[in-house]
Every structure is written in structure tokens, then in C-alpha cells.
Design an enzyme around this catalytic site. Sequence first.
Site, PDB file in Angstrom:
ATOM      1  N   ASP A 406       0.855  -1.193   0.000  1.00 44.95           N
ATOM      2  CA  ASP A 406       0.000   0.000   0.000  1.00 44.95           C
ATOM      3  C   ASP A 406       0.892   1.244   0.000  1.00 44.95           C
ATOM      4  O   ASP A 406       2.112   1.153   0.156  1.00 44.95           O
ATOM      5  CB  ASP A 406      -0.885  -0.051   1.253  1.00 44.95           C
ATOM      6  CG  ASP A 406      -1.902   1.064   1.283  1.00 44.95           C
ATOM      7  OD1 ASP A 406      -2.285   1.553   0.204  1.00 44.95           O
ATOM      8  OD2 ASP A 406      -2.320   1.457   2.393  1.00 44.95           O
ATOM      9  N   GLU A 409       2.409   4.914  -4.190  1.00 39.02           N
ATOM     10  CA  GLU A 409       2.328   5.840  -5.351  1.00 39.02           C
ATOM     11  C   GLU A 409       3.618   6.620  -5.557  1.00 39.02           C
ATOM     12  O   GLU A 409       3.878   7.001  -6.692  1.00 39.02           O
ATOM     13  CB  GLU A 409       1.154   6.804  -5.157  1.00 39.02           C
ATOM     14  CG  GLU A 409      -0.186   6.120  -5.159  1.00 39.02           C
ATOM     15  CD  GLU A 409      -0.441   5.242  -3.937  1.00 39.02           C
ATOM     16  OE1 GLU A 409       0.097   5.562  -2.854  1.00 39.02           O
ATOM     17  OE2 GLU A 409      -1.124   4.231  -4.065  1.00 39.02           O
ATOM     18  N   ASP A 487      -9.114   3.609  -1.811  1.00 38.42           N
ATOM     19  CA  ASP A 487     -10.066   4.096  -0.813  1.00 38.42           C
ATOM     20  C   ASP A 487     -11.364   4.612  -1.409  1.00 38.42           C
ATOM     21  O   ASP A 487     -11.569   5.808  -1.575  1.00 38.42           O
ATOM     22  CB  ASP A 487      -9.397   5.175   0.036  1.00 38.42           C
ATOM     23  CG  ASP A 487      -8.209   4.607   0.787  1.00 38.42           C
ATOM     24  OD1 ASP A 487      -8.093   3.359   0.868  1.00 38.42           O
ATOM     25  OD2 ASP A 487      -7.393   5.397   1.287  1.00 38.42           O
TER      26      ASP A 487
END
Length: 781
Positions: A406, A409, A487
Site C-alpha cells: 500500500d 504511489e 479508498d
Amino acid sequence: MRSVNFDGYRLEDGVLWLEGAQSQARLEAYAGGYWRLLVWHRSRDAGKGSWVVRRPEAVPIEAEPEAAGLRLRAGAAELHLRLAPFGLDWAGLALADLQVDELPTWTTDAAAVAEAVAGVGAVRETEDGHALGGGYALHLQERDGRRYFGLGERTGFLDKKGRRWLNWTADAFEQQPKDDPLYQAHPFLIAFDEGQARGLFLDESWKSAFDLAFREPGRSRIAVEGPTFDLWLVPGPEPAAVLERFTALVGRPGLPPLWALGYHQCRWSYPDEDSVREVVRKFERHEIPLSALWLDIDYMDGYKVFTFSPHRFPDPPRLVRELAEKGVRVVTIVDPGVKKEAGYSVYESGRKLDAFVKNRREEELVGEVWPKPAVWPDFSRPEVRRWWGEQHRPLVEAGVAGIWNDMNEPAAFAVEGDEVFGIGKTLPSDARHGERLHAEVHNLYGLLMSRATHEGLAHLREGRRPFVLTRSGFSGIQHYAWVWTGDNGSYWEHMAMSVPMLLNLGLSGVAFCGADIGGFRGDADGELLARWTWLGAFYPFMRNHSAKTSRRQEPWAFGEPWLGHVREAIRFRYRLLPYLYTLAEEAVRTGQPLMRPLFYHFPNDPEAAAVHDQFLLGPDLLAAPVLQPGARRRLVYLPEGGWRDFWTGAEQAGPAWVVAEAPLDRIPLWQRVGSALPLSVPEPPAQAHWDPLIWRVAPAAHVLGAAYLDEGEGDGAGLRVRLTGRYDGSRLLVTQEPVTDGRAWLELVGADEPRRASAPFEYEDGRFRVELQAGEAWVEW
Ligand code: GLC
């Protein structure tokens, strides 16, 4: 920006070279019908590599002058080229008006970069369309009726035309329908007109944008903010052919462990061992199958990756063993941010290796994410990837079965106390990855992290299939990880948006993907959870996950009748496993997605191309999820052919719009007439050998189905079995080849009560069942 033209050309070793004043270009052809156009600035050399492309065999180009330019041929592939003004005509697409902007956004000279990245150009523009920075752009002439698909994970509907889409991976917390970009960067587009599909892959990791008839209705624009423009033309004409070729180029997934296709339960967080045991007990008590329980960030000791909290998780191996006895695996989250703390072995060993990303002053870049302060590994370097892979040892030794990547990015909450540059909080574009700028590596960060994780698991768990889930990725991510869409919220709108989002991910090569079932943020309710779990039973990746701040949404959270509906949906998932696993093996072999839009199998039906709230699972199941509260029926489009209502067996001929009954205990679902679906009993299997293997047949003159069988883990050989059948109006005969050890059943949908069958049979309410003997069964009416 200025137009780029070429003064001359030469053919050398089967490659066409184009010479211009500031830019040069090269056109290459490859077996499979691909063309590659590479344009580069004269200040650079021509040797551009690729992070993801596996180059096919080169095919020499032959050129023949024609009125407007050159006619190029390579094997059976053909393309028309103009030099000035530059243009390409290929497979019904007209690419023209190549532009360059020479501001050096790609230089590593700190002062020039600081100035240039402040206002980036080919991609980001001022309101009046004036370019500010450097890079290349190429235009694509529009045509009425054309639709665009692909581009990875996006908000909005299925057809991406009419908006501009940016490739710049971002932590899209609280994603809204207008938001772009999200977590993934997939510069891959499918242009689709009149039943013909072909792909355009911009093999550039720098920030890029696809303006699809947004700024100018008459043309689209593909732009990159970097020193080169590397475009692959991927031929079709069938959507499946585009996917097969595109994934041959950028990579296909490996076969997943069978358990990964089951139901997963997650929450941010199950904070300690007892809460984990409690959740697993409730699955047992409520008789709901469960394949994996996920541990979010709170299992760690102070957000230090690769540790367990000694207080809350004092004995991870024991916990993992207890769960394993119940058939439940444990997956743990691993974020890239490494806590900068003296004495912490991951930080210390990383520093020794000089593994972390640097700032523009070439010092360790320090920021904040969950751990504070934090540093970020530079996954662009192979030795750093190896080191990272090795860090998984304690997790693997504790028995962890898979890893969840996670915040890659990468997401940052702060960097060096400065305001963080860019859309979505991330590292500054002028941060350093060795010789490279973050601007070049940014979009690859999630892919390279997943690669490190995947390779680490492959090494540490030899002989077992790595399972990695990632939030961020680039084209080709499917080779290393599955993807979830980050999300979302507990809103009906987000459930609805997940369908086109996952379909376009699939059309971008990501066969295994899913959205958080029940929604991550916000508060779910019983009806939303029941409907979403039924939809999620068809996602390639089926996981219920929710945020700390939202109310609990495990299957039992809202009591009856919702618990019953959710249980049925999850049990249905397990019935579907043989079919899902067979499709998974097809994805591995040919790159086909599991979840497919209707046009995928019905490219010549314009009505099908406009449907974004239904989908096919493989070729034989059509699902029409209920996406609104209170709805008990919905409108469904059935494309050409015969369809059987999965629940009632009623036959419906397509093309037709029908009003489907949609009670809360099921999803509107059809089986294609003539298909044989491999199904199973609704329990977690130990292996993909299926005993019994249930062939659910929708009878037709010719029946065909397949199932892929193996151990469900490891790299042992698999077996593809086929079921063929013939029906002459009174007698149906089916044959399974080869015959397997376990039991096999023939089940018919929508059948009248038969007169005779090859063995004693059961018949009830249109449902017929008989056991196959030596791979055969027949039924007579
Ligand atoms: C991010 C992830 C989410 C996770 C949370 C805590 O928001 O997208 O899935 O639960 O971080 O780790």
C-alpha cells in the site's frame, strides 16, 4: 509547442529512421503485427530502454513511396507514413501533428529542473491551452462513434471519451467521481470503432496525459512530459486479440494460489491476536467460508515494516498456525515508508546499502507517512529490490501467505517539512533515484515495489506461488501483483463505479483486481453490503475492507436478513471457483481479463458497447448487479444468442432488453446457452481437483465447456478437461475428456423432467442432475 517534421528517411537493417532539425524518430516492426514509433530529442541518444516491454521478434520493414509519403510493410502488417507534416495512418487510425516542447524538464541539472517542473508542459497546461514545459504530443483524428477503453483504473463510466486522463500515480484518498488520476498509471488505450479494436501503448513512465476529444472535439491528444515519445501500436481487430498482444508485450500474471480466489476479510485494523481469533470464530459460527484474514498497519511495532507488535501480536507463528488449521491464511500489509530510526535493522541495513531515495542535494530524503520520520527505498535499483525482498523473511517465517503493498504511489504526508509538490501528496519530482529524477520513476514506484515483493516471495517461499496485492502500479503490474482500487466509500455510487473501473483495468491487462466490498470509508448498511457482496462474488479479487473511522461491516454486522444474503453470496463465490480458476489459467496463458464488458464478446453490437453496469464473467456468465437502494428489479441487456436465467432456468433470446427480477438474495445472472460451466460445492477446496466437479449445462445442439485442474498451489502440471455435448432434440449426450479421478456431475438448467438417463438421476423444479460414468452421461426426454 512546435510541430515536428522530418526532412528525410533511411531504411537500415529493416528499421526506418527519420531525420529532423531537433528531433529524430525511428519506426520498428515486430512479429505479431506491432509497430513502434520512437521519437527523441537530438540532445539524447537513441538508446531508450523500457521498464516493462518484452520485445517480440523484429520484422524488417519494406518501404515504397506513394503519393503522400511512404507505404510501409512488415510481414502482413501495413502502415502509411507522411514526413511533412508528419503523420501515420494505421488500422483506421490517423495519427498526426507531432509536437515538441523543448523546456528541459528531464535534465538532472537542479536549477533547470526546479524551474521547469514548477510548470510542466506537454501534459499540464494553462486554461488557455498554452504549454508551459517540455515534452512531446501526438494527435489522433477523431471519428464519429469511436469509443475509448483501457487507461487502467479511472473514475467515470466505461467509455473514456470526452475527458482528459493523467498518468501520475496518486494517493486518491476520498476519491470522487471527478477525480483523476487515481493510484495506477496505465498509458494504454483501446480505440474502438465499428467493431474494430486496436491498442496504443505509450511506453513512457514520465507524466503523460490522454486528452480524448476533450479540449478539441475533433481530435485527441497523447502527450508526455519527457525527452522521448515511445508509442506501440497494438493490432486487434478483436478486443481479445488486442489484450493477448498487449499482455505479450508488458507481461501476464502468474497462476495465483487457489485460496486467493476465495473470500477475504480485512479491516483497518484487527488490532491484536484476540480480535483476529474472534473474527475467525464468527465466520465459523455463522458458517461462512473464509480464505484469508488480513492484517492492516496496526499489527506492526510502531509502523515499522517487517515487525510485529510484541504486545498485541506476541506469537505470530502460533496465530498463523491456528488459523491455518481452519483453512484461513494470513496476509499482512507492507508499506514502502521505512521508519528512520537508529538501531532498526531495516533502516540500518538499507542505509548501509545506500538504498533510499535522495533529495536534490543528494542527501537522504526524509519525510512522513505512517512512520515518522520515514525514508523511501529506491526500487528502481536491482540491488535494492533484492534487499527489500529479503526483508520479508520474518513475515514468511511466521507463516504469512501473501503481502499487501500500500501507499506505493508513493504517498507522503510530508517531505522535509516542505509543501509536497504535485497532485496527490508524493515525493518531489526532482528527488533522485540514482541518476534519475523522481519525475521519471514516480509512475513506476508501485510496479517496482511489487516486483521486489513478488521476487522476494518467490525466493523465500520456493515452490509456492507469490501472492501480492498492490494499490499503485503501471502497465504490466499484473506480472507481479493483483490490484485493488484503493479508498472508495460505502456509497451506492462507488459500488456502481467499481464496475467500469474494474472492467477498464481488465482491458488494460490487469486480469486480477477488485474494489473494497462494502466500501472503505463511510458507513455501510445491510442492503448495501448484501448487494455489494453479491457483486463482489464476481470480482476477480473478493475482499471486504473498511476504515478505522467507519462502522464494522463484517458479514454479520447488520444482523438478519442481511447476514443470510451475504452468506449466500460468499458461498456462491465458492461454487464458482472451478470456473474462476479456469478463467485464471486463461489469463495466465493469454492475458484475457476475467471480468469483461459486453462488447468484448459482442464487438459488432453497438448497444452492447454502451453498457457499463453489467458485465460478463468469462464468455458464459452475464451479471447485472443491482446498484441502487430499494430496487427489486432492473433493466438488463442480453446480447445476441440464447440466455438462461441462472436462477429460474427461463430461456431468453437476445438481443433484448428485459426487466429482471432482483430480490435481495441473489444477483440477476444469465448463463449462455450452449455453455458448460464448471462449478463446485460451496466450501473452500484443498486443491483444484474438484470432487465433485459439477458441469452446469445450458443445453443446445452443441455444448462446450472447460475446466483447469491442478494442486491449486506450486508449479506442478495442470490438466485441462473439456466437456462436449450434442443435443438432437430428444437426447443430450455429454463427454468429458480426459476422465478424472474425482466424481463428475452433469447438471442441467431449465430442463423438463426427463424420461431416462444414463444413471439414476435427481430432478426438481427444472434442475436435473446425473453422475458421469467413465466421463459420459446422457439424458432423454
Ligand atoms: C490506505 C489504504 C487502506 C488501508 C489504510 C491503512 O488508506 O488504502 O486500504 O486500510 O491505508 O493502512
